[in-house]
Design an enzyme around this catalytic site. Structure first.
Site, PDB file in Angstrom:
ATOM      1  N   TYR A  17     -28.714  32.391 -48.704  1.00  0.00           N
ATOM      2  CA  TYR A  17     -28.254  31.007 -48.535  1.00  0.00           C
ATOM      3  C   TYR A  17     -29.436  30.039 -48.668  1.00  0.00           C
ATOM      4  O   TYR A  17     -29.362  29.031 -49.366  1.00  0.00           O
ATOM      5  CB  TYR A  17     -27.577  30.884 -47.168  1.00  0.00           C
ATOM      6  CG  TYR A  17     -27.299  29.472 -46.720  1.00  0.00           C
ATOM      7  CD1 TYR A  17     -26.318  28.699 -47.338  1.00  0.00           C
ATOM      8  CD2 TYR A  17     -28.014  28.907 -45.662  1.00  0.00           C
ATOM      9  CE1 TYR A  17     -26.057  27.392 -46.919  1.00  0.00           C
ATOM     10  CE2 TYR A  17     -27.762  27.613 -45.232  1.00  0.00           C
ATOM     11  CZ  TYR A  17     -26.781  26.862 -45.873  1.00  0.00           C
ATOM     12  OH  TYR A  17     -26.539  25.583 -45.458  1.00  0.00           O
ATOM     13  N   GLU A  39     -19.509  23.053 -41.313  1.00  0.00           N
ATOM     14  CA  GLU A  39     -20.445  22.397 -40.389  1.00  0.00           C
ATOM     15  C   GLU A  39     -19.729  21.972 -39.108  1.00  0.00           C
ATOM     16  O   GLU A  39     -20.278  22.094 -38.006  1.00  0.00           O
ATOM     17  CB  GLU A  39     -21.089  21.166 -41.049  1.00  0.00           C
ATOM     18  CG  GLU A  39     -21.961  21.458 -42.250  1.00  0.00           C
ATOM     19  CD  GLU A  39     -23.347  21.976 -41.896  1.00  0.00           C
ATOM     20  OE1 GLU A  39     -23.624  22.199 -40.704  1.00  0.00           O
ATOM     21  OE2 GLU A  39     -24.138  22.172 -42.823  1.00  0.00           O
ATOM     22  N   TRP A  47     -25.555  28.875 -37.082  1.00  0.00           N
ATOM     23  CA  TRP A  47     -25.078  28.742 -38.467  1.00  0.00           C
ATOM     24  C   TRP A  47     -24.828  30.101 -39.107  1.00  0.00           C
ATOM     25  O   TRP A  47     -23.912  30.261 -39.915  1.00  0.00           O
ATOM     26  CB  TRP A  47     -26.076  27.926 -39.282  1.00  0.00           C
ATOM     27  CG  TRP A  47     -25.667  27.730 -40.703  1.00  0.00           C
ATOM     28  CD1 TRP A  47     -26.333  28.152 -41.819  1.00  0.00           C
ATOM     29  CD2 TRP A  47     -24.493  27.053 -41.203  1.00  0.00           C
ATOM     30  NE1 TRP A  47     -25.657  27.785 -42.963  1.00  0.00           N
ATOM     31  CE2 TRP A  47     -24.526  27.110 -42.606  1.00  0.00           C
ATOM     32  CE3 TRP A  47     -23.422  26.414 -40.583  1.00  0.00           C
ATOM     33  CZ2 TRP A  47     -23.528  26.558 -43.411  1.00  0.00           C
ATOM     34  CZ3 TRP A  47     -22.431  25.853 -41.385  1.00  0.00           C
ATOM     35  CH2 TRP A  47     -22.497  25.932 -42.776  1.00  0.00           C
TER      36      TRP A  47
END
Length: 198
Positions: A17, A39, A47
């Site tokens: 990522y 988000e 995350w």
């Protein structure tokens, strides 16, 4: 010797990522909506937890199609609350549906959500030059401004901290450390960036 940003650690998914997506300027509404959902789901969580559920979210939220998500009803909410592939939080699920509806309103007003977002940046990404993670802010004046405007428009779960993470992820700002190879790469991408409407 250059080193990648330390926050991505050694997890292969997180590293990929960081190396491929994070900080690349984006003017694609599909991806902007995907990250708006992800988000917002992250609030209070790591995350990496969300990244691991990303494909579950893609399946559960109609391939991140805001037109479809905006039509989800309470029966669909109940189904999603039973889906272990996503974060089963009623407020976050309902906020994703609400945000899809608001997203479509912004598209109608500005022509695209990307055009709305980039209007806060004069269509040019901000190039930062942080030496250490300690220097990287959690919020900025522009994330305050955007989150405040989005709250006025009825968006939920998108405060300034979440907003700034969104801006970092989608290349509105280049927050790779200068020691990271991706800093130079994203700087070049930023220089070459020309939004679709230009």
């Amino acid at each position: 010797m250059s080193e990648p940003c330390a926050w991505c650690g050694d997890d292969p998914l997180y590293r990929r990522y960081h190396d491929v997506e994070w900080g690349v300027p984006c003017d694609d509404d599909g991806k902007l909506f995907e990250f708006l959902v992800l988000e917002s789901a992250q609030a209070g969580l790591n995350w990496l937890t969300i990244l691991r559920k990303r494909e579950g979210y893609r399946a559960a939220f109609a391939g991140f199609d805001p037109n479809k998500v905006a039509k989800f009803d309470q029966d669909k909410v109940s189904q999603l609350l039973d889906n272990p592939a996503i974060i089963r939080n009623r407020k976050k699920i309902e906020s994703a549906i609400n945000n899809a509806q608001r997203f479509l309103e912004v598209q109608g007003e500005f022509g695209s959500f990307a055009r709305y977002m980039w209007s806060f940046f004069d269509d040019r990404p901000i190039q930062n030059h942080w030496q250490s993670l300690a220097e990287v802010p959690a919020t900025t004046a522009v994330s305050d401004q955007i989150s405040k405007d989005m709250k006025k428009r009825g968006f939920r779960f998108f405060g300034s901290t979440i907003c700034y993470a969104h801006l970092q992820a989608l290349g509105f700002v280049n927050d790779h450390l200068v020691s990271c190879p991706r800093h130079a790469a994203c700087t070049e991408l930023g220089k070459a960036f020309a939004p679709k409407w230009q």
